[in-house]
Design an enzyme around this catalytic site. Structure first.
Site, PDB file in Angstrom:
ATOM      1  N   LYS A 116       0.811  -1.214   0.000  1.00 55.30           N
ATOM      2  CA  LYS A 116       0.000   0.000   0.000  1.00 55.30           C
ATOM      3  C   LYS A 116       0.845   1.265   0.000  1.00 55.30           C
ATOM      4  CE  LYS A 116      -4.020  -2.068   2.316  1.00 55.30           C
ATOM      5  NZ  LYS A 116      -3.507  -3.425   2.476  1.00 55.30           N
ATOM      6  N   GLU A 200      -2.866   6.471   8.365  1.00 59.88           N
ATOM      7  CA  GLU A 200      -3.582   7.427   7.534  1.00 59.88           C
ATOM      8  C   GLU A 200      -4.622   8.195   8.349  1.00 59.88           C
ATOM      9  OE1 GLU A 200      -3.670   5.320   3.143  1.00 59.88           O
ATOM     10  OE2 GLU A 200      -5.440   5.187   4.413  1.00 59.88           O
ATOM     11  N   HIS A 235     -14.061  -3.702   9.334  1.00 61.72           N
ATOM     12  CA  HIS A 235     -13.408  -3.335   8.075  1.00 61.72           C
ATOM     13  C   HIS A 235     -13.572  -4.409   6.996  1.00 61.72           C
ATOM     14  CE1 HIS A 235     -11.719   0.041  10.211  1.00 61.72           C
ATOM     15  NE2 HIS A 235     -11.152  -0.771  11.083  1.00 61.72           N
ATOM     16  N   ARG A 297      -6.782  -8.376  -8.605  1.00 59.91           N
ATOM     17  CA  ARG A 297      -7.462  -9.658  -8.717  1.00 59.91           C
ATOM     18  C   ARG A 297      -8.944  -9.407  -8.913  1.00 59.91           C
ATOM     19  NH1 ARG A 297      -9.944  -9.420  -3.795  1.00 59.91           N
ATOM     20  NH2 ARG A 297      -8.740  -8.582  -2.046  1.00 59.91           N
TER      21      ARG A 297
END
Length: 672
Positions: A116, A200, A235, A297
Site C-alpha cells: 500500500k 492514515e 473493516h 485480482r
C-alpha cells in the site's frame, strides 16, 4: 485459447470460476486440502488434486504444492481466484516460469500495487489524490505515534500488504495507539507474513467506493463503473451494491478515468479494482475522493458489476489471458438497473459476529425468483471448517431500481432456510429493510451506528415459541410412531401424546432452553391443535402439520405460518422468516441446566490459536475486561470476562492451539 484451467483456490469463488470455464469448453481442475476432500468445488471440477493438510500454510498457500498439481494434471492455465495466492507476485512468476498461463495481471503489476505504501507513492506521481498519511519505511512504534499526532486523530493503522480488513485498526485516542499498533502488526504478520503498517487520516463519514477496471495486453483499458462497499464490520465488507447510491455522473466519470489511468500507469492486464474513499459529509462530489489501494485480482463483490453490465468477468479474464482484445470499448459498456449483494457468513451477530463452525444441517433457497443469483461455496450437509473464511456464500439481487433490488433481496433472504452453524442471515435481511439504508444514508459506520436495531437483544417472539411447541409435539409423536411401527406416525391415535384422560384433557409442561433462557410452557390439547400458556398473559391457539421434508405448516392465533424444523442434538432448529432459533429440549428428569457463566471458567468458543494473554492469577477483573486474544477463522477475537471476578488460574499461553470448550481462564469467585 488454452483448453484446461486449474483453480488455485476453494469455496464459492472456485465453484463460480469452474462454471464459467466449463461453459467455455475448458477442462476444470480443482485442488483441495484434507479438510476439503469432499468439498463443493471438488465435486464440481472435472479433476481434483490433494495439496496438503487443512491449515492454509500447509496447502493453499504452498506455491510448490500448487505447481506440483499443475504438473501432475498437465494443465495449461491457472486462475488464482481471490485471497490466498491471488496477489502473490512470486506465484505469478512461478506459473509463468513453469510455462503456465496465469489468469491475472503480470507479476510486476502485482508488485507495484501489492504494498500500500509504494502504491500510494506511485499514485501521487500519477496525479491521483491519496489520503493524507505516513507511507514510509520507518516502523518504529514511537515514530509512528509521532506521525499519527501530526496527521491528527482519529487515524487508521493499516497493513502494508494484503487486505480484507486484516491488520487494520481505527485509533481515536493517542493512549491506545501503541496497543492497537501491536495488534495490527501481529494480525498482519499472521495473515500476510509482513508486519509492516502505514498510518492514515480517518475520514469522518467515509464511503468506500471502488472502480472495476479491465485491461488487455494490447494497451486497452476500461472502467466497468463503480461499486459501493460502505457497509462493513471490522473493516470487512458485508453488503455491496452497484451503482453507488447518490453518485453524480461527473463523479463517476472522474473516478473511472482516475482508475483507468492507474491501471495504465503500471502496465496492467486483466481484472482489477481501484479502491477509493469518499467523504460523504456533504454528499458525493467529484473532488471528494482519494485513492486507497488497488486489488490486483477479481473481487468478492464482482457479481454486482456483472449484473448491471450483463458481462461475465471471469470470461473476460480468460479471454484476456488468452491474448484476446477486451470484448467492449468504454462507450459500449452498459449500466442497467441496480444490483446488491449480501455476504452470508457463519457467525453469530448476537455475540459480536463471532465466527461459527459446524455441519450445515439445512441450506435451502427459495425457488422462482429469477432476478436473484446465489454463489455458494458449500452445500447442505457440508462442514463449515475452522480453518477457512466463514463465508457460506453470496446472494445477489438485480432490479430496475435500487428499491426494487433491495426489496427483492430482502424477500429472498427472509425465505432462505439455513440451520447448523449460527449465521448472519436475519441480520442481512434487517439491513435490507432498514429505513436509513433504503434511503441511501450510508457510510462505513452504518452498522455500528444501527447495531441495536439490526441485532435486537431480548427474548423470542410468541409465534416462534408457538411454532417450537407445535414442532416438538409433532416430532415426539412421529418418534413414538416409528418406535411402535405404526403406519401413520403423525396421525395415529395409538401414538398420540395429547394427555387425554376420561372426562377431558390434561395439560403438560414443555421445557426448552431458547436464546440462553429456560422457558416453561403449559400445553393443553384442544380440537386438532393445542392451547399454549406461559408466553405472556394471553394463551396461544396453534395447530400444525410436519411433512417428510421437515416443513412445518402451522396456524397460530388464526395466522398461517411456514417454518423448517431441523433436528439438532437433543433438540431442533426452527427456521422462520430467515431466523434460525435453537430449541434445546429439557428433560424434566434431568438436573437443572447449568449455563457457561456458572462453570467458573472462561472457555474457548471455538478452536483457535492463543495470540495474547492479558489475564493474571489473583487479579480482580470487571465484567467486559479483555482476558484472552485468540485467532480463529483468520480473525483475531478478544474474549472478555462475563462477570466481575477474581482470576484463579490461567491455563494457556501464547502460541497454544486450543479446542472448542477448552478452559482458558479459571475464576475463584464473583466479586461485587
Amino acid at each position: 485459447m488454452f483448453k484446461s484451467l486449474l483453480i488455485a483456490n476453494r469455496g464459492e469463488i472456485a465453484v463460480r470460476i469452474i462454471r464459467t470455464a466449463r461453459r467455455m469448453g475448458l477442462k476444470t481442475i480443482a485442488v483441495y486440502s484434507d479438510a476439503d476432500a469432499n468439498a463443493y468445488h471438488v465435486a464440481e471440477a472435472d479433476e481434483a488434486y490433494r495439496i496438503g493438510p487443512a491449515p492454509v500454510g500447509e496447502s493453499y498457500l504452498r506455491v510448490e504444492a500448487i505447481l506440483d498439481a499443475c504438473a501432475r494434471s498437465g494443465v495449461e492455465a491457472v486462475h488464482p481466484g481471490y485471497g490466498f495466492l491471488s496477489e502473490n507476485a512470486g506465484f505469478a512468476e512461478a506459473c509463468e516460469k513453469a510455462g503456465l498461463v496465469f489468469v491475472g495481471p503480470p507479476a510486476r503489476a502485482i508488485t507495484a500495487m501489492g504494498l500500500k505504501d509504494a502504491a500510494k507513492a506511485l499514485m501521487e506521481k500519477a496525479g491521483v489524490p491519496v489520503v493524507p498519511g505516513y507511507h514510509g519505511d520507518n516502523q518504529d512504534g514511537d515514530f509512528l505515534a509521532e506521525q499519527a499526532e501530526k496527521i491528527g486523530y482519529p487515524v487508521l493503522i493499516k497493513a502494508v500488504a494484503g487486505g480484507g480488513g486484516k491488520g487494520m485498526r481505527r485509533v481515536d485516542d493517542p493512549a491506545d495507539f501503541a496497543k492497537e499498533l501491536k495488534s495490527a502488526q501481529r494480525e498482519a504478520g499472521s495473515a500476510f507474513g509482513d508486519e509492516r503498517v502505514l498510518v492514515e487520516k480517518y475520514v469522518a463519514r467515509p464511503r468506500h467506493i471502488e472502480i472495476q477496471v479491465f485491461a488487455d495486453s494490447h494497451g486497452q483499458a476500461v472502467s466497468l463503473h463503480e461499486r459501493d462497499c460502505s457497509l462493513q464490520r471490522r473493516h470487512q465488507k458485508v453488503i455491496e451494491e452497484a451503482p453507488a447510491p447518490g453518485m453524480p455522473a461527473e463523479m463517476r466519470k472522474a473516478m473511472g478515468e482516475a482508475a483507468v489511468a492507474a491501471a495504465k500507469a503500471i502496465g496492467y492486464r486483466g481484472a482489477g479494482t481501484v479502491e477509493f474513499i469518499a467523504d460523504a459529509s456533504d454528499g458525493l462530489k467529484p473532488d471528494g475522493f482519494w485513492f486507497m489501494e488497488m486489488n490486483t485480482r477479481l473481487q468478492v463483490e464482482h457479481p454486482v458489476t456483472e449484473a448491471i453490465t450483463g458481462q461475465d468477468l471471469v470470461e473476460w479474464q480468460i479471454r484476456v489471458a488468452s491474448g484476446e482484445h477486451l470484448p467492449l470499448v468504454q462507450k459500449d459498456i452498459p449500466l442497467k438497473g441496480h444490483a446488491v449483494e449480501a455476504r452470508l457468513y457463519a457467525e453469530d451477530p448476537a455475540k459480536k459476529f463471532f465466527p461459527s463452525t459446524g455441519k450445515l444441517l439445512r441450506l435451502r433457497t427459495p425457488a422462482n425468483m429469477p432476478h436473484v443469483r446465489t454463489d455458494m461455496g458449500v452445500r447442505e450437509g457440508d462442514e463449515v471448517s475452522m480453518f477457512y473464511d466463514p463465508m457460506i456464500g453470496k446472494i445477489i439481487a438485480h432490479g430496475e431500481t435500487r428499491l426494487i433490488a433491495l426489496r427483492t433481496l430482502r424477500g429472498f433472504l427472509s425465505r432462505m432456510e439455513v440451520a447448523g452453524p449460527k449465521t448472519n442471515l436475519a441480520f442481512l435481511a434487517a439491513v435490507m429493510g432498514h429505513e436509513a439504508f433504503m434511503a441511501g444514508d450510508i457510510d462505513t459506520g452504518f452498522i455500528d451506528r444501527h447495531l441495536d436495531e439490526l441485532v435486537p437483544a431480548g427474548g423470542v417472539e410468541r409465534r416462534v415459541l408457538a411454532l417450537g411447541v407445535a414442532a416438538q409435539m409433532l416430532m415426539r409423536r412421529s418418534q413414538l410412531g416409528k418406535s411402535q411401527g405404526t403406519g401413520d406416525e403423525l396421525h395415529s391415535p395409538w401414538t398420540a401424546s395429547d394427555g387425554w384422560i376420561l372426562g377431558g384433557h390434561r395439560s403438560e409442561t414443555l421445557k426448552f432452553v431458547v436464546a440462553g433462557e429456560q422457558v416453561a410452557l403449559a400445553v393443553t390439547p384442544e380440537d386438532s391443535g393445542w392451547r399454549i400458556a406461559g408466553v405472556d398473559d394471553n394463551d396461544i391457539l396453534a395447530s400444525a402439520t410436519l411433512d417428510d421434508d421437515r416443513v412445518l405448516t402451522a396456524t397460530v392465533d388464526g395466522v398461517r405460518l411456514v417454518a423448517a424444523c431441523v433436528p439438532k442434538g437433543a433438540g431442533f432448529v426452527l427456521v422462520y422468516e430467515g431466523s434460525a432459533t435453537e430449541f434445546e429440549i429439557v428433560d424434566p428428569l434431568d438436573v437443572d441446566v447449568v449455563s457457561d457463566a456458572d462453570t467458573g471458567a472462561l472457555k474457548a468458543p471455538m478452536p483457535g490459536k492463543i495470540v495474547q494473554v492479558l489475564a493474571e492469577p489473583g487479579a480482580k477483573v470487571r465484567k467486559g475486561a479483555a482476558l484472552i486474544v485468540m485467532e480463529a477463522m483468520k480473525m483475531e477475537q478478544t474474549l472478555v470476562a462475563g462477570t466481575d471476578a477474581v482470576i484463579a488460574d490461567v491455563h494457556v499461553g501464547v502460541g497454544d492451539q486450543v479446542e472448542a470448550g477448552a478452559a482458558l481462564v479459571g475464576f475463584e469467585e464473583q466479586v461485587g
